[in-house]
Design an enzyme around this catalytic site. Structure first.
Site, short mmCIF file in Angstrom:
data_model
loop_
_atom_site.label_atom_id
_atom_site.label_comp_id
_atom_site.label_asym_id
_atom_site.label_seq_id
_atom_site.Cartn_x
_atom_site.Cartn_y
_atom_site.Cartn_z
N TYR A 354 0.82 -1.23 0.00
CA TYR A 354 0.00 0.00 0.00
C TYR A 354 0.85 1.27 0.00
O TYR A 354 0.31 2.36 0.19
CB TYR A 354 -0.88 0.08 1.25
N CYS A 381 14.73 -10.65 -1.89
CA CYS A 381 15.10 -10.56 -3.31
C CYS A 381 13.96 -9.94 -4.09
O CYS A 381 13.29 -10.61 -4.89
CB CYS A 381 15.38 -11.95 -3.85
N1 LLP Z 1 -14.40 -6.05 10.73
C1 LLP Z 1 -14.27 -6.55 9.49
C2 LLP Z 1 -15.37 -7.31 8.89
C3 LLP Z 1 -13.08 -6.33 8.77
O1 LLP Z 1 -12.97 -6.81 7.54
C4 LLP Z 1 -12.03 -5.59 9.37
C5 LLP Z 1 -10.79 -5.35 8.63
C6 LLP Z 1 -12.21 -5.11 10.67
C7 LLP Z 1 -13.40 -5.36 11.32
C8 LLP Z 1 -11.14 -4.35 11.40
O2 LLP Z 1 -10.92 -3.09 10.85
P1 LLP Z 1 -9.93 -2.06 11.58
O3 LLP Z 1 -10.53 -1.64 12.90
O4 LLP Z 1 -8.63 -2.78 11.80
O5 LLP Z 1 -9.81 -0.95 10.63
N2 LLP Z 1 -4.51 -5.37 5.51
C9 LLP Z 1 -5.02 -4.02 5.54
C10 LLP Z 1 -6.26 -3.91 6.37
C11 LLP Z 1 -7.36 -4.83 5.94
C12 LLP Z 1 -8.58 -4.67 6.80
C13 LLP Z 1 -9.43 -5.85 6.66
N3 LLP Z 1 -10.60 -5.80 7.45
C14 LLP Z 1 -3.92 -3.10 6.05
O6 LLP Z 1 -2.84 -3.58 6.35
O7 LLP Z 1 -4.11 -1.89 6.11
#
Ligand code: LLP
Length: 452
Positions: A354, A381
């Site tokens: 990202y 790598c």
């Molecule tokens: N609930 C659901 C259904 C979700 O899909 C997610 C995150 C959350 C809660 C939690 O969201 P938060 O409070 O952490 O914003 N890999 C990405 C983030 C993907 C988020 C996926 N879903 C990153 O590294 O930014």
């Protein structure tokens, strides 16, 4: 995958570590030039235990969970805060969430297994996933999972059948995409209509699906679920989406008299990754959510449902840091300066994926100003293997300990063994004590699944 072009306009900010604002874990401190977290010297920890290493400030983790619970409990009855374990999970983390009275959002059989192994109460678990397998659904229903979030009609039918076979009635949520755009990276937007997740409002797809869930056998429609995305700093879209959801509650009530009891508003707000970022305050998030809920319920004439939310990042991102040791320094004349460390995209894929931005410091020079612009790269790598792009750092030498802040969410959980790199240890620090809660992998672990 290549690195983005060097930012020729970047100017070192000359900040010292304690001037890095909201990216610092709660107990961060500098003593005699060394960074301390949880009363533990990060330089000594890195040098005695080895790097790369994930470190979590346990007091900060617990404090954020308490802030969430207090913020919702003071505004509504029986609210539930489910920690989104996809942000970071191991058994120690599940135990902390349990001790702090949280619910837990798991996104499949693996996270469910970790939570159950840690003794997390099944009835406080919310099970997610847009393509849960037959086995994962069976495991969740058998374990007595509190709620399963239904993502398709196929899945509704599957849950109904499996619950029937097991002689159970399963509480479910239906995941609705409210059609609200949040201001975040395209890859982590989920509330808009063209999303693989949930049921769109368009052409009454969501409405018809809710009616189908109400009449399905062996399931009880406990509530509706929404999730508009992650790393959201402007909170208005939460209120907009809640309004769309409550209008749906009212339509369903009018159509068949069924009053939906619960609304799960999905993930929490975004966090500070840069020193100047101003993250949303947890209490403010709870205020906006509950105010919107009350206002929309009054507007559409429905009873205020029980509210749940599922924060991940805003609980674990800032308490977590990564420690590395500097291996080499390379100054490409007129191009940029690379500081290469003993980790990289295998422990933090977010920069490659990202172009995420992080603040870093040299933990053994933490009282010195960050006078240089460098790109901190990993050992993999792959040209795009960077952790910090064009960031300020003190003058670094091989052997220095580099700390990257704000890496507690979606780094460990998205880590890999690329290039045969072992996954780092996870250490919780508190009151001057360091506790290894996941040991560093060994080479034997890399081969543990191979069959000779
Ligand atoms: N609930 C659901 C259904 C979700 O899909 C997610 C995150 C959350 C809660 C939690 O969201 P938060 O409070 O952490 O914003 N890999 C990405 C983030 C993907 C988020 C996926 N879903 C990153 O590294 O930014």
């Amino acid at each position: 995958m290549a690195l983005p072009a060097p930012n020729k306009d970047a100017v070192a900010d000359n900040r010292t570590t304690m001037e890095l604002g909201k990216v610092l874990p709660k107990t961060a401190n500098v003593i005699d030039g060394h960074l301390f977290v949880g009363g533990v010297d990060m330089v000594e920890l890195a040098r005695t235990q080895g790097t790369a290493m994930y470190v979590y400030d346990e007091e900060d983790l617990r404090d954020r969970m308490r802030q969430y619970r207090t913020a919702f409990d003071k505004r509504c009855e029986n609210a539930g805060v489910a920690y989104a374990s996809k942000a970071f999970l191991n058994k120690a983390m599940a135990r902390i969430a349990k001790e702090e009275g949280m619910h837990l959002d798991v996104s499949g059989g693996g996270e469910l297994a970790i939570a159950l192994a840690a003794g997390f109460p099944a009835d406080r678990i919310v099970v997610h996933g847009n393509s849960k397998t037959e086995l994962e659904l069976t495991e969740a229903i058998q374990a007595g999972a509190g709620r399963i979030v239904v993502d398709s009609i196929t899945e509704l039918e599957r849950i109904s059948r499996i619950a029937g076979e097991l002689g159970k009635v399963q509480d479910v949520f239906l995941r609705i995409t409210p059609g609200v755009e949040a201001d975040t990276h395209d890859y982590i937007k989920t509330g808009c209509e063209d999303s693989k997740f949930g049921f769109t409002m368009r052409d009454d797809f969501a409405f018809e699906s809710v009616l189908a869930a109400i009449s399905a056998e062996n399931v009880r429609l406990a509530g509706l679920h929404m999730h508009i995305g992650s790393q959201i700093l402007k909170l208005e879209p939460f209120a907009e989406a809640i309004d769309v959801m409550i209008e749906l509650f009212a339509r369903v009530k009018e159509a068949c008299g069924y009053e939906i009891d619960e609304l799960d508003v999905g993930g929490g707000p975004g966090v500070a990754y840069q020193a100047e970022d101003v993250p949303a305050v947890i209490d403010e998030f709870a205020r906006i959510v509950t105010d919107a809920l009350n206002a929309s319920c009054e507007k559409y004439g429905v009873a205020v449902p029980r509210v749940l939310c599922e924060p991940g990042r805003s609980i674990v991102a800032t308490p977590g840091i990564t420690l590395y040791t500097v291996g080499t320094i390379k100054n490409l004349p007129g191009i940029r300066k690379f500081v290469a460390v003993d980790g990289g995209m295998s422990d933090n894929i977010r920069t490659a994926l990202y172009h995420a931005s992080y603040e870093a410091t040299v933990a053994n020079k933490a009282d010195q100003p960050r006078t240089q612009i460098v790109t901190i790269v990993g050992k993999h790598c792959e040209s795009g293997d960077a952790v910090v792009l064009d960031g300020s750092l003190q003058e670094a030498q091989p052997g220095d300990v580099v700390c990257v802040f704000g890496t507690g969410a979606y780094c460990h959980s998205m880590s890999s063994n690329y290039n045969g790199n072992v996954r780092p240890a996870v250490v919780f620090v508190k009151d001057g004590q360091a506790r290894v809660v996941s040991r560093r992998q060994t080479y034997a672990d890399l081969m543990a699944c191979d069959v000779d």
